[in-house]
Enzyme design. Sequence first.
Site, PDB file in Angstrom:
ATOM      1  N   ALA A  80      -3.845  35.123  15.946  1.00 54.75           N
ATOM      2  CA  ALA A  80      -4.821  34.822  17.009  1.00 54.75           C
ATOM      3  C   ALA A  80      -4.326  35.212  18.396  1.00 54.75           C
ATOM      4  CB  ALA A  80      -5.262  33.372  16.959  1.00 54.75           C
ATOM      5  N   CYS A  81      -3.537  36.285  18.470  1.00 57.14           N
ATOM      6  CA  CYS A  81      -3.065  36.785  19.757  1.00 57.14           C
ATOM      7  C   CYS A  81      -3.486  38.225  20.025  1.00 57.14           C
ATOM      8  CB  CYS A  81      -1.555  36.637  19.865  1.00 57.14           C
ATOM      9  SG  CYS A  81      -1.046  34.909  19.927  1.00 57.14           S
TER      10      CYS A  81
ATOM     11  N   ASN B 222      -7.465  47.433  27.836  1.00 56.09           N
ATOM     12  CA  ASN B 222      -6.065  47.524  27.417  1.00 56.09           C
ATOM     13  C   ASN B 222      -5.616  48.972  27.231  1.00 56.09           C
ATOM     14  OD1 ASN B 222      -5.731  44.760  27.502  1.00 56.09           O
ATOM     15  ND2 ASN B 222      -6.289  44.464  25.345  1.00 56.09           N
TER      16      ASN B 222
ATOM     17  N   ASN C  16     -11.046  28.636  14.615  1.00 59.89           N
ATOM     18  CA  ASN C  16     -10.420  29.608  13.710  1.00 59.89           C
ATOM     19  C   ASN C  16     -11.424  30.117  12.667  1.00 59.89           C
ATOM     20  OD1 ASN C  16      -8.189  31.166  12.819  1.00 59.89           O
ATOM     21  ND2 ASN C  16      -7.780  29.698  11.174  1.00 59.89           N
TER      22      ASN C  16
ATOM     23  N   GLY D 290      -4.704  32.488   4.770  1.00 55.17           N
ATOM     24  CA  GLY D 290      -3.265  32.702   4.631  1.00 55.17           C
ATOM     25  C   GLY D 290      -2.640  31.902   3.493  1.00 55.17           C
TER      26      GLY D 290
HETATM   27  P1  GDP Z   1      -5.155  38.427  15.685  1.00 52.00           P
HETATM   28  O1  GDP Z   1      -5.323  37.134  14.985  1.00 52.00           O
HETATM   29  O2  GDP Z   1      -3.753  38.645  16.158  1.00 52.00           O
HETATM   30  O3  GDP Z   1      -5.697  39.564  14.912  1.00 52.00           O
HETATM   31  O4  GDP Z   1      -6.008  38.289  17.054  1.00 52.00           O
HETATM   32  P2  GDP Z   1      -7.540  38.670  17.369  1.00 52.00           P
HETATM   33  O5  GDP Z   1      -7.674  40.118  17.696  1.00 52.00           O
HETATM   34  O6  GDP Z   1      -8.405  38.132  16.294  1.00 52.00           O
HETATM   35  O7  GDP Z   1      -7.749  37.851  18.722  1.00 52.00           O
HETATM   36  C1  GDP Z   1      -7.507  36.462  18.818  1.00 52.00           C
HETATM   37  C2  GDP Z   1      -8.232  35.891  20.017  1.00 52.00           C
HETATM   38  O8  GDP Z   1      -7.760  36.497  21.219  1.00 52.00           O
HETATM   39  C3  GDP Z   1      -9.740  36.139  19.990  1.00 52.00           C
HETATM   40  O9  GDP Z   1     -10.395  35.023  20.530  1.00 52.00           O
HETATM   41  C4  GDP Z   1      -9.907  37.334  20.902  1.00 52.00           C
HETATM   42  O10 GDP Z   1     -11.187  37.372  21.480  1.00 52.00           O
HETATM   43  C5  GDP Z   1      -8.815  37.113  21.927  1.00 52.00           C
HETATM   44  N1  GDP Z   1      -8.339  38.390  22.493  1.00 52.00           N
HETATM   45  C6  GDP Z   1      -7.988  39.503  21.817  1.00 52.00           C
HETATM   46  N2  GDP Z   1      -7.638  40.500  22.671  1.00 52.00           N
HETATM   47  C7  GDP Z   1      -7.766  39.981  23.909  1.00 52.00           C
HETATM   48  C8  GDP Z   1      -7.545  40.521  25.230  1.00 52.00           C
HETATM   49  O11 GDP Z   1      -7.172  41.663  25.431  1.00 52.00           O
HETATM   50  N3  GDP Z   1      -7.764  39.657  26.287  1.00 52.00           N
HETATM   51  C9  GDP Z   1      -8.180  38.364  26.093  1.00 52.00           C
HETATM   52  N4  GDP Z   1      -8.367  37.613  27.180  1.00 52.00           N
HETATM   53  N5  GDP Z   1      -8.410  37.844  24.873  1.00 52.00           N
HETATM   54  C10 GDP Z   1      -8.197  38.636  23.796  1.00 52.00           C
HETATM   55  P1  PGA Z   2      -4.205  36.623  11.907  1.00 43.09           P
HETATM   56  O1  PGA Z   2      -4.450  35.920  10.485  1.00 43.09           O
HETATM   57  O2  PGA Z   2      -2.741  36.908  12.025  1.00 43.09           O
HETATM   58  O3  PGA Z   2      -5.036  37.858  11.886  1.00 43.09           O
HETATM   59  O4  PGA Z   2      -4.678  35.653  12.951  1.00 43.09           O
HETATM   60  C1  PGA Z   2      -4.115  34.560  10.347  1.00 43.09           C
HETATM   61  C2  PGA Z   2      -4.251  34.079   8.912  1.00 43.09           C
HETATM   62  O5  PGA Z   2      -4.469  34.877   7.984  1.00 43.09           O
HETATM   63  O6  PGA Z   2      -4.119  32.864   8.730  1.00 43.09           O
END
Ligand code: GDP
Ligand code: PGA
Length: 578
Positions: free
Chosen positions: A247-248, A488, A361, A197
């Site tokens: 990470a959500c 989901n 991360n 980022g």
């Molecule tokens: P992004 O950063 O928003 O793209 O999030 P990611 O898809 O990379 O997910 C971040 C973290 O949340 C990872 O450790 C995933 O395994 C976890 N995660 C994603 N989806 C789910 C879900 O539906 N349930 C749970 N418990 N964890 C999830």
């Molecule tokens: P993310 O990316 O939103 O997919 O977690 C974070 C980043 O680029 O620092």
Amino acid sequence: MNKAISAWVSSVAERVRPSAIHWCDGSAEEIDALLGRMTRDEALIRLNPDRYPRCFLHRSDPRDVAGSDHRTFISTVFREDVGPTNNWLSEADARRLLGQLFRGVMRGRTMYVVPYLLGPAGSRYSRVGVQITDSPYVVASLRLMTRMGSVALEHLGSSSDFVRGVHSVGDLSPDRRYVVHFPGLRAIWSIGSGYGGNALLSNKCHGLTIASVQAREEGWLAEHMLIMGLTDPEGVKHYLAAAFPSACGKTNLSMLVPTLPGWKVETVGDDICWMHVGKDGRLWALNPDHGVFGGAPGTSWKTNPAAMAAMAHDTIFTNVALRHDGTPWWEGMGEPPREGAVDWRGRPWTPDFAEPAAHPNARFTTSARQFPTVGPSLDEPEGVPISAIIFGGRRARVAPLVYEARSWEHGVYMGATLVSETTSAAKGPVAVPRHDPMAMLPYCGYNMAEYFRHWLTIGGVRKPRVFHVNWFRTGGDGRYLWPGYGENIRVMKWILDRVQRRAAARPTPIGLVPVDLDLHGLQLPHGAVEQLLDVDLAAWQEEARRTGDFLKSFGRRLPSRLREEHEDLLSRLRNAYN
Ligand code: GDP
Ligand code: PGA
Ligand code: MN
């Protein structure tokens, strides 16, 4: 060569004094040569070529592993322009500071000039940026993340309308790390970090921070959202966009493999979404990126098979652990680490160590082309029409699994008051709930109060329905109540049924919750569904109190419509008690 680019590159070179300038064309030969050189220089480790062909491991400086929100600034003439949620630097101070930091910083290094295109070739919504960097890791990553090289120069033609990004790893000192955005100048200056980022300026810095300012001026939206297509068993397809903080769960949801029979998913984007109002009055969305910078921990053949397949070749891994056989490893990969592993810093590691082997991360960088769920919509110049917008966060308590906004304006309020627990994607303590409006807290390039106003005025004539989801609610034992990932789809199905007016919903003070979810074939612990859909009035009153304080921080700039939505929520909560 574009005259505006040459002139700008010369002026930057004069300041940073590189020993050589390399103009990147984005060709396969160029990248192969670069990767080869980095492997020889030990900037990259080549992974097992049989198991992970053309894959590399990059180990970052241990102090440089996440987004540096506290070192990220917006530079404008007036402080009010950036609002209470951003760090501000006056233009004069920023110029002085960066002038000192960048003077001669590339002495003895090669300066790479990387033109990139955000959005599909031939789209009137696509934008060009040029990033200067002294990091070959950044060049190789941009090649995977964007449409890089000639395609960008062709799109630009002789225009001078491109975002100017200047990046140097400097000495990687956290005290001299700065990521400074100049929305007025369409420029970004970043020093002292090689992390995603902070360093891949096309992504959050251009695609969100600078683009959000342009979007407001020009009447569109630049959002921290995934875009996905969902086809139901009858063959009806809808597209959705979803904003979750870093990470959500964006990357995972965007490429989910449904457990319900007959459903299909098309990934359009996993991180950034640019939306325009179409001639039909709907919101049309496109993904400016052309690759994925995804989190590795938690990714397995069970949770995210699409990502596992994609990253099996032509991928750069960052800060994962390395097994004896030259393959990458991380927590939650669903495979044993085996003997002789080294952790993300290269230190010998065994499973009984207190610290994880991969950095929480740790990331993989892979071209979008490689994902089995990516389809033709990624290159669609007009984008795809959005039927529903979803906000979501990571909440152990309070937020139910899913609920729907009562109206568009209530949906904007829901997004504006989004709360999520902090994660390892940004520096600082984790698991602390904080307000993160529309998941844009670190990325909105102007005053958030004006951003909310922009949201209220946009949305087209046929506004999408707005929802909130939370996959992360925990039970008394601290474990997740909802299985998540492929399951989901059950929540997405309810959302699409609501869009098509064929599912019932129960009104609660915070919005509409499902009467019925399709839980066919799913074994949930006793009472889990009730807990997942529960709206705890006392907890929500406490939440609303904190939200009231948060909204107050915007002072008189806060749109009155949001204040009214807040008052309405308070009175619905009060009435529900009586
Ligand atoms: P992004 O950063 O928003 O793209 O999030 P990611 O898809 O990379 O997910 C971040 C973290 O949340 C990872 O450790 C995933 O395994 C976890 N995660 C994603 N989806 C789910 C879900 O539906 N349930 C749970 N418990 N964890 C999830
Ligand atoms: P993310 O990316 O939103 O997919 O977690 C974070 C980043 O680029 O620092
Ligand atoms: Mn992601």
